[in-house]
Design a protein around this motif. Structure first.
Motif, PDB file in Angstrom:
ATOM      1  N   LYS A 257       0.830  -1.203   0.000  1.00 19.52           N
ATOM      2  CA  LYS A 257       0.000   0.000   0.000  1.00 19.52           C
ATOM      3  C   LYS A 257       0.867   1.256   0.000  1.00 19.52           C
ATOM      4  O   LYS A 257       0.650   2.187  -0.788  1.00 19.52           O
ATOM      5  N   GLU A 258       1.865   1.302   0.885  1.00 14.09           N
ATOM      6  CA  GLU A 258       2.739   2.472   0.997  1.00 14.09           C
ATOM      7  C   GLU A 258       3.492   2.727  -0.306  1.00 14.09           C
ATOM      8  O   GLU A 258       3.645   3.872  -0.740  1.00 14.09           O
ATOM      9  N   LYS A 259       3.984   1.644  -0.928  1.00 13.56           N
ATOM     10  CA  LYS A 259       4.723   1.804  -2.178  1.00 13.56           C
ATOM     11  C   LYS A 259       3.838   2.371  -3.285  1.00 13.56           C
ATOM     12  O   LYS A 259       4.249   3.249  -4.052  1.00 13.56           O
ATOM     13  N   LEU A 260       2.611   1.869  -3.380  1.00  7.72           N
ATOM     14  CA  LEU A 260       1.694   2.356  -4.414  1.00  7.72           C
ATOM     15  C   LEU A 260       1.370   3.836  -4.204  1.00  7.72           C
ATOM     16  O   LEU A 260       1.314   4.608  -5.171  1.00  7.72           O
ATOM     17  N   LYS A 265       0.828   8.570  -6.227  1.00  6.76           N
ATOM     18  CA  LYS A 265       0.112   9.760  -5.776  1.00  6.76           C
ATOM     19  C   LYS A 265       0.646  11.026  -6.444  1.00  6.76           C
ATOM     20  O   LYS A 265      -0.148  11.922  -6.790  1.00  6.76           O
ATOM     21  N   PRO A 266       1.989  11.157  -6.662  1.00  6.50           N
ATOM     22  CA  PRO A 266       2.476  12.344  -7.383  1.00  6.50           C
ATOM     23  C   PRO A 266       1.859  12.501  -8.765  1.00  6.50           C
ATOM     24  O   PRO A 266       1.564  13.619  -9.194  1.00  6.50           O
ATOM     25  N   GLN A 267       1.640  11.395  -9.489  1.00 10.28           N
ATOM     26  CA  GLN A 267       1.014  11.470 -10.807  1.00 10.28           C
ATOM     27  C   GLN A 267      -0.420  11.977 -10.692  1.00 10.28           C
ATOM     28  O   GLN A 267      -0.877  12.786 -11.503  1.00 10.28           O
ATOM     29  N   LEU A 294       4.282  -4.665  -8.471  1.00  7.70           N
ATOM     30  CA  LEU A 294       4.339  -3.223  -8.719  1.00  7.70           C
ATOM     31  C   LEU A 294       4.160  -2.906 -10.197  1.00  7.70           C
ATOM     32  O   LEU A 294       3.592  -1.868 -10.552  1.00  7.70           O
ATOM     33  N   GLN A 295       4.643  -3.790 -11.056  1.00  7.80           N
ATOM     34  CA  GLN A 295       4.476  -3.561 -12.497  1.00  7.80           C
ATOM     35  C   GLN A 295       3.008  -3.703 -12.903  1.00  7.80           C
ATOM     36  O   GLN A 295       2.471  -2.881 -13.659  1.00  7.80           O
ATOM     37  N   ILE A 296       2.359  -4.748 -12.402  1.00  4.35           N
ATOM     38  CA  ILE A 296       0.957  -4.971 -12.751  1.00  4.35           C
ATOM     39  C   ILE A 296       0.085  -3.826 -12.239  1.00  4.35           C
ATOM     40  O   ILE A 296      -0.627  -3.165 -12.994  1.00  4.35           O
ATOM     41  N   PHE A 297       0.176  -3.586 -10.945  1.00  4.85           N
ATOM     42  CA  PHE A 297      -0.708  -2.600 -10.331  1.00  4.85           C
ATOM     43  C   PHE A 297      -0.353  -1.182 -10.765  1.00  4.85           C
ATOM     44  O   PHE A 297      -1.225  -0.341 -10.962  1.00  4.85           O
ATOM     45  N   VAL A 314      -9.365   8.168  -8.160  1.00  7.55           N
ATOM     46  CA  VAL A 314      -8.923   6.799  -8.421  1.00  7.55           C
ATOM     47  C   VAL A 314      -8.751   6.125  -7.065  1.00  7.55           C
ATOM     48  O   VAL A 314      -8.014   6.613  -6.212  1.00  7.55           O
ATOM     49  N   HIS A 315      -9.463   5.037  -6.879  1.00  3.93           N
ATOM     50  CA  HIS A 315      -9.419   4.319  -5.601  1.00  3.93           C
ATOM     51  C   HIS A 315      -8.901   2.901  -5.824  1.00  3.93           C
ATOM     52  O   HIS A 315      -9.332   2.215  -6.752  1.00  3.93           O
ATOM     53  N   VAL A 316      -7.993   2.483  -4.977  1.00  8.66           N
ATOM     54  CA  VAL A 316      -7.409   1.142  -5.058  1.00  8.66           C
ATOM     55  C   VAL A 316      -7.732   0.394  -3.773  1.00  8.66           C
ATOM     56  O   VAL A 316      -7.630   0.951  -2.671  1.00  8.66           O
TER      57      VAL A 316
END
Length: 407
Positions: A257-260, A265-267, A294-297, A314-316
């Protein structure tokens, strides 16, 4: 095959090659920092970067003189560098129609000069670029160009080493799992054989069948020896405890979650799109393999942001459902309030052919982010489903079987 189709095929092969490196753009690549400093020193520039060009985003995995993590691919100069095997030079960025209106030229740091060479894999795919930039124009001698190419080759050698180490770890994990299963599988049958031979021995003793007893005793001893071997294998697994928390190849859902959030979030903020990530079952605190996640998500999230209007969201959501002690299914949903996908587009996305569409802010589409995510999901025996309605948004759900590492 048309020129465009050839180019699209080459681009998708390039992205597939990049996916093999399985780079985590949220981590530090400190072992490359000496090379970025060396590149700037050789040319005499203020800035040097090692950039990886993904389907939508340019990621700076090492930088010197300019603190930057990412930018949209269509904004980057290195996107032009990877189009050819030769070095790419722009002596006056402020006079070049392709770049003179870019923010990094018109405002801080007011760049004027660029020189870059493509980073090429062993089989020739250009996955990124090593580049130098400056606030004043420069000239580079052929000798310096040669030295620059040597540094770029060393960058790729180090990335190849990282890739090989990951592949080796994965194969060792697979071998470890096979030996674990084998040792478990042979315990039951051999234990049964020993029990059966013991019964035969007891019956034979009552009949005083000495020869049979000797043969059965040999079987008994042999079975015990194999069982002891299986026990030894199992005890070795128990003694060698892997610590998935400290491993760079696994992570908890909270870490995912933190990595995503850190990466994407900057984008979303650049486009004034609300972005958040939630966990459905917070009680799950085990670790899962990080490979390809990370590549998929990341590609699905970037697509969602791209096709969501300013002010949208956008909600994940992440959810882990355990099947057994060591395995489960990771459920991932990315839901947006964007422009939606028609049935025709949905069929195209889930088909073999890629297509490109500009985003809601006219972002350039490269047409391969979703295809890459879909390809990786299939390669991991997962499932991907799209639900969408024009002008009402899209929900993409992914289900991936994963191994669970107990803490």
């Amino acid at each position: 095959m048309t020129v465009k189709e050839v180019q699209e095929k080459e681009e998708f092969q390039r992205i597939l090659k990049l996916a093999e490196y399985d780079l985590d753009y949220s981590k530090d690549f400190k072992d490359l920092d000496d090379l970025t400093r060396l590149a700037a020193h050789i040319v005499g520039t203020e800035i040097s970067l090692i950039n990886i060009v993904g389907p939508h985003t340019q990621w700076s995995i090492s930088n010197y003189g300019f603190d930057v993590d990412q930018m949209p691919r269509e904004e980057s100069i290195c996107n032009h560098t990877i189009q050819d095997d030769e070095p790419f030079e722009v002596p006056e960025l402020d006079k070049d129609d392709r770049f003179k209106e870019k923010e990094y030229v018109t405002s801080d740091p007011n760049l004027r000069y660029y020189f870059g060479v493509p980073l090429k894999s062993i089989d020739g795919h250009r996955i990124g670029a090593l580049c130098v930039l400056d606030t004043k124009t420069r000239s580079i001698t052929p000798e310096k160009v040669e030295m620059f190419n040597i540094i770029a080759e060393e960058v790729m050698r180090r990335l190849e080493h990282l890739k090989l180490i990951k592949e080796l770890k994965m194969k060792l994990d697979e071998a470890d799992e096979v030996s674990r299963k084998v040792s478990h599988d042979i315990r039951g049958p051999i234990g049964g054989i020993i029990g059966l031979s013991q019964l035969i021995k007891e019956n034979a003793e009552r009949e005083d069948l000495t020869n049979i007893i000797e043969l059965i005793e040999m079987i008994n001893r042999g079975g015990k020896t194999v069982l002891e071997l299986a026990d030894e294998i199992l005890s070795t697994h128990k003694e060698i405890k892997q610590d998935p928390i400290s491993s760079s190849e696994s992570l908890a859902l909270t870490q995912l979650k933190e990595k995503l959030v850190d990466l994407y979030k900057p984008q979303a903020q650049l486009k004034n799109v609300s972005f958040d990530v939630t966990l459905t079952n917070n009680e799950f605190n085990e670790n899962i393999p990080k490979r390809k996640l990370l590549q998929i998500f990341g590609n699905l999230i970037t697509n969602a942001i791209k096709f969501t209007d300013n002010g949208g969201s956008v909600h994940v959501n992440l959810q882990m459902i355990e099947d057994s002690v060591n395995s489960g299914k990771l459920h991932f949903e990315v839901k947006d309030t964007g422009i939606g996908i028609s049935e025709e587009q949905k069929n195209q996305l889930l088909g073999d052919k890629s297509f490109s569409t500009k985003g809601t802010s006219n972002e350039r589409g490269f047409g391969f982010g979703f295809q890459l995510a879909h390809h990786l999901v299939q390669s991991m025996n997962g499932k991907l489903n799209i639900e969408s309605e024009i002008d009402k948004g899209t929900s993409i759900k992914v289900e991936l079987p994963v191994r669970i590492y107990s803490k």
